[in-house]
Design a protein around this motif. Structure first.
Motif, PDB file in Angstrom:
ATOM      1  N   LYS A  77      -3.115  -0.860   2.539  1.00  0.00           N
ATOM      2  CA  LYS A  77      -3.245  -0.187   1.140  1.00  0.00           C
ATOM      3  C   LYS A  77      -2.364  -1.140  -0.035  1.00  0.00           C
ATOM      4  N   PRO A  78      -3.125  -1.087  -1.328  1.00  0.00           N
ATOM      5  CA  PRO A  78      -2.514  -1.955  -2.257  1.00  0.00           C
ATOM      6  C   PRO A  78      -1.207  -1.364  -2.631  1.00  0.00           C
ATOM      7  N   ASP A  79      -0.159  -1.911  -2.905  1.00  0.00           N
ATOM      8  CA  ASP A  79       1.144  -1.616  -3.108  1.00  0.00           C
ATOM      9  C   ASP A  79       1.855  -2.823  -4.018  1.00  0.00           C
ATOM     10  N   PRO A  80       2.035  -2.648  -5.339  1.00  0.00           N
ATOM     11  CA  PRO A  80       2.701  -3.887  -5.819  1.00  0.00           C
ATOM     12  C   PRO A  80       4.187  -4.258  -5.529  1.00  0.00           C
ATOM     13  N   ARG A  81       4.638  -3.329  -4.650  1.00  0.00           N
ATOM     14  CA  ARG A  81       6.176  -3.589  -4.271  1.00  0.00           C
ATOM     15  C   ARG A  81       5.945  -4.351  -2.879  1.00  0.00           C
ATOM     16  N   SER A  82       5.074  -4.544  -2.115  1.00  0.00           N
ATOM     17  CA  SER A  82       4.906  -5.116  -1.033  1.00  0.00           C
ATOM     18  C   SER A  82       5.457  -6.736  -1.127  1.00  0.00           C
ATOM     19  N   ALA A  83       5.978  -6.878   0.105  1.00  0.00           N
ATOM     20  CA  ALA A  83       6.286  -8.337   0.151  1.00  0.00           C
ATOM     21  C   ALA A  83       4.934  -9.011   0.943  1.00  0.00           C
ATOM     22  N   ASP A  84       3.990  -8.522   1.640  1.00  0.00           N
ATOM     23  CA  ASP A  84       2.889  -9.139   1.803  1.00  0.00           C
ATOM     24  C   ASP A  84       1.971  -8.980   0.748  1.00  0.00           C
ATOM     25  N   ARG A  85       1.259 -10.409   0.485  1.00  0.00           N
ATOM     26  CA  ARG A  85       0.493 -10.548  -0.710  1.00  0.00           C
ATOM     27  C   ARG A  85      -1.155 -10.639  -0.312  1.00  0.00           C
ATOM     28  N   LEU A  86      -1.768 -10.145  -0.956  1.00  0.00           N
ATOM     29  CA  LEU A  86      -3.457 -10.494  -0.864  1.00  0.00           C
ATOM     30  C   LEU A  86      -3.908 -11.172  -2.278  1.00  0.00           C
TER      31      LEU A  86
END
Length: 178
Positions: free
Chosen positions: A78-87
């Motif tokens: 799921k898209p989450d701007p705070r995630s450390a994982d990046r797409l």
């Protein structure tokens, strides 16, 4: 009698070989739940980069298309701007004239969109023996597709390639891809 024994042995060997091959094929077909680097990816910050800019596509439109594709599939992160994982999606499609491709001028030459569309998953990794606070970004999965077609249709081709890349990511997360 000797011929019957040889026939039995050959039949037994053939059955044994068939069983062995079926076990090996089943083991090769069975893939872990995901690519090792993709395991546990539940949320990703989405980043879209155009290099060079594409006059028929805005990065915001492409980012929305990418987020919608992720939200449209339950298996996708799921898209989450705070995630450390990046797409990260990198679109590197530029306009090239047939004169450039051919190397000499001809009147009435057209233009083509030539380049790549690349999707990558970047995660924070800890190098063995290093302190946990010293995580470094690492690309754990990456796929790219070639774009080549008339420039006037490059927008549609890029969007179709994005859909294909997201489908490949989801397949690879589920262990069904390449």
């Amino acid at each position: 009698m000797r011929g019957a024994g040889s026939l039995r042995l050959a039949l037994l060997l053939a059955i044994g070989l068939a069983l062995l091959l079926s076990v090996v094929a089943a083991g090769a077909a069975r893939v872990d739940a995901a690519w090792p680097g993709l395991r546990g990816v539940k949320r990703v910050a989405v980043e879209v980069i155009f290099a060079p800019d594409h006059p028929m596509l805005a990065p915001e439109v492409v980012e929305k298309r990418l987020e919608d594709a992720l939200l449209g599939n339950a298996a996708a992160p799921k898209p989450d701007p705070r995630s450390a994982d990046r797409l990260r999606l990198v679109v590197s499609v530029r306009q090239v004239t047939t004169n450039d491709l051919r190397g000499y001028y001809l009147p009435m030459s057209g233009a083509y969109g030539v380049g790549t569309v690349r999707l990558a998953v970047e995660r924070q990794m800890i190098v063995p023996g290093a302190p946990p606070a010293s995580a470094v970004p690492a690309i754990v999965w990456q796929v790219e597709r070639q774009a080549l077609g008339p420039w006037r249709r490059s927008r549609e081709q890029i969007m179709a390639l994005i859909d294909d890349l997201v489908a490949t990511l989801i397949d690879d997360m589920q262990g069904e891809g390449s």
